[in-house]
Design an enzyme around this catalytic site. Sequence first.
Site, PDB file in Angstrom:
ATOM      1  N   GLU A 167    -152.076 -71.858 -49.579  1.00 13.00           N
ATOM      2  CA  GLU A 167    -151.721 -70.812 -50.540  1.00 13.00           C
ATOM      3  C   GLU A 167    -150.875 -71.361 -51.684  1.00 13.00           C
ATOM      4  O   GLU A 167    -150.777 -70.761 -52.750  1.00 13.00           O
ATOM      5  CB  GLU A 167    -151.013 -69.654 -49.818  1.00 13.00           C
ATOM      6  CG  GLU A 167    -150.984 -68.412 -50.673  1.00 13.00           C
ATOM      7  CD  GLU A 167    -150.574 -67.155 -49.930  1.00 13.00           C
ATOM      8  OE1 GLU A 167    -150.953 -66.990 -48.746  1.00 13.00           O
ATOM      9  OE2 GLU A 167    -149.879 -66.333 -50.543  1.00 13.00           O
ATOM     10  N   ASP A 178    -146.517 -65.180 -43.648  1.00 17.08           N
ATOM     11  CA  ASP A 178    -147.603 -64.224 -43.890  1.00 17.08           C
ATOM     12  C   ASP A 178    -148.911 -64.655 -43.228  1.00 17.08           C
ATOM     13  O   ASP A 178    -149.601 -63.855 -42.600  1.00 17.08           O
ATOM     14  CB  ASP A 178    -147.817 -64.037 -45.394  1.00 17.08           C
ATOM     15  CG  ASP A 178    -146.553 -63.548 -46.089  1.00 17.08           C
ATOM     16  OD1 ASP A 178    -145.655 -63.045 -45.386  1.00 17.08           O
ATOM     17  OD2 ASP A 178    -146.459 -63.678 -47.320  1.00 17.08           O
ATOM     18  N   TYR A 230    -139.266 -66.752 -57.545  1.00 17.51           N
ATOM     19  CA  TYR A 230    -139.408 -67.094 -56.120  1.00 17.51           C
ATOM     20  C   TYR A 230    -139.161 -68.594 -55.906  1.00 17.51           C
ATOM     21  O   TYR A 230    -138.356 -69.006 -55.062  1.00 17.51           O
ATOM     22  CB  TYR A 230    -140.819 -66.699 -55.653  1.00 17.51           C
ATOM     23  CG  TYR A 230    -141.073 -66.961 -54.190  1.00 17.51           C
ATOM     24  CD1 TYR A 230    -140.939 -65.939 -53.251  1.00 17.51           C
ATOM     25  CD2 TYR A 230    -141.444 -68.225 -53.734  1.00 17.51           C
ATOM     26  CE1 TYR A 230    -141.175 -66.177 -51.896  1.00 17.51           C
ATOM     27  CE2 TYR A 230    -141.666 -68.466 -52.391  1.00 17.51           C
ATOM     28  CZ  TYR A 230    -141.536 -67.436 -51.484  1.00 17.51           C
ATOM     29  OH  TYR A 230    -141.757 -67.674 -50.151  1.00 17.51           O
TER      30      TYR A 230
HETATM   31  C1  GLA Z   1    -143.528 -63.975 -49.630  1.00 16.87           C
HETATM   32  C2  GLA Z   1    -143.899 -65.331 -49.036  1.00 16.87           C
HETATM   33  C3  GLA Z   1    -143.356 -65.477 -47.624  1.00 16.87           C
HETATM   34  C4  GLA Z   1    -141.874 -65.132 -47.571  1.00 16.87           C
HETATM   35  C5  GLA Z   1    -141.586 -63.807 -48.261  1.00 16.87           C
HETATM   36  C6  GLA Z   1    -140.124 -63.493 -48.338  1.00 16.87           C
HETATM   37  O1  GLA Z   1    -144.181 -62.963 -48.944  1.00 16.87           O
HETATM   38  O2  GLA Z   1    -145.297 -65.480 -48.990  1.00 16.87           O
HETATM   39  O3  GLA Z   1    -143.603 -66.769 -47.146  1.00 16.87           O
HETATM   40  O4  GLA Z   1    -141.102 -66.159 -48.121  1.00 16.87           O
HETATM   41  O5  GLA Z   1    -142.120 -63.782 -49.559  1.00 16.87           O
HETATM   42  O6  GLA Z   1    -139.592 -63.382 -47.056  1.00 16.87           O
END
Ligand code: GLA
Length: 398
Positions: A167, A178, A230
Site C-alpha cells: 500500500e 488495516d 500522516y
Molecule cells: C491509517 C493507516 C493505519 C494506521 C491508521 C492510524 O488507517 O493505514 O496503518 O496508521 O491510519 O491508526
Amino acid sequence: MIPAARLEPLNAAYERHFGVRRREAYLIAAPGRVNLIGDHIDYNGLAVLPMAIRRHITLLSSPRTDATVRIVNTHSEFATRSFEIESGIAPFPPGDWGNYVKGAVQALADRFGAGRGFDAVLASDLPVAAGLSSSSALVVAAALAFVTANDIVVQSLELMELLAEAERYVGTRGGGMDQAVCLGAVEQAALRVDFSPLRLTPRQIPIDWRFVVISSRQRAEKSGGARDAYNQRTQECREALASVLIHLDLPAGVDSYSGLFGEVGASQLLEAGDRVLGGTLRRRFRHVVTEAHRVSEAEAAMADGDLDGFGRIMTESHASLRDDYDVSTPELDEIVEAAAAEGAHGARLTGAGMGGSAVAVCSDETAASLVAGLAARYNGQDQVFVAEPAGGASVTAL
Ligand code: GLA
C-alpha cells in the site's frame, strides 16, 4: 451461499463491460474496519485493537490468460482502469483509485514472479475516505483477485505484511493494522494486532455492546491531502524515539518503541519524554506512550465487560489524538461530545483522523436512540450506523 442481491448487479456490470463472463470466476469480499483503540501507533510497532465491519468492497473477478488487469468500478465517481503487469508498473497520477490495485498487483508479482491478469467489476457499500479503510479493503480485494488468477498459495500472515508494504505504493508510510484486520478478522470479535512479528489475537466483544460509526463528511484521503500530514507524524515519532533512546540507559539492541516498552514502564517513559523532548515531539511521544497503554487497558475493560471503563478510555484516546497528535478536526470533536450527550459511554475519532469518522460505544439498549439522536443532529441516517463485527476477507469460487 452468496446472496443473489449481491451477485446480480456485479454479473450485470461484468457482462456490460467485458461481455460474457469466462467460466472461471470468483467473488471476493474485503471488509472495512473501525479501529476501536490504538491509533497512530501501528507504524511504531505497537499493538492496536480494530474490528472488521460488515461493509465490504466486493469484486467479481475472472482470470485472464495474458498480463492485463482491467477493473470497472460500479461507482460512477471512479472511472475504469486498466494496466499491464510488468516490473516497475508506473503509477496513475497521485490520488487515483487505480493505484491501490497497482500497488497490490506489483507487490505480489514481484514476490511470486507470476503475471496473469484479471477482469473485475467492483461494488462497495463501504464509504470512501471515511476513515473506515476502504483503501486497504481495495488493496486486499485486488490482491486476492491476483492470487486466484495465478494459483498462488500464500500464508495469510505473509500476505498481510506484504500488502502493508504494497500500500505504500500510493506514497503513505502506513502501518500494518488495516491489511491485517481486513484479512484476519474473526466474527463477533475485535482483533488485537501485534507487530514484529505480526500476531493476531481475537478478543470477544461482549454481546450487548454496540459500536456506532458517525461520519464527519470530511474526506480523509490517505493518498491525497492527508498524506503529507500522516507521513510527517511517522517521521516525528522516529525522531522522538531516537532522542529518547540516546538519553536512557538501555541494554544493547533496544531500538524500537516495543523494545522500549519491554524495558521501561509507561510512567517512566512519560517522564523521560518530558525531560528529553520539547514542543511537538514531546506531545507526539506522549500520545504514542499513552495510547499504547490505553490499548491494554481497553482490552482488560472489554474482558471484564466494563462498558463505562472502555468508553472512558476511548474518550481519553480522542483527547490525546486531538491535543497531542493534532489529527482531529472541530467536526470530529463536536461529534465526540454529541455522542456523549446522546448516551454513548465514550467516543473517539477512528483511523488516521484529519476528517473521516468517529466511533462511539454504547449498550444494545441505547443503540437505537443514539443512532437516531446523532442522525438528527448532523448528517442524516446514512452517515450514522451500527458497525457489526465481521469476519475477514473471503474468496468464493463461482
Ligand atoms: C491509517 C493507516 C493505519 C494506521 C491508521 C492510524 O488507517 O493505514 O496503518 O496508521 O491510519 O491508526
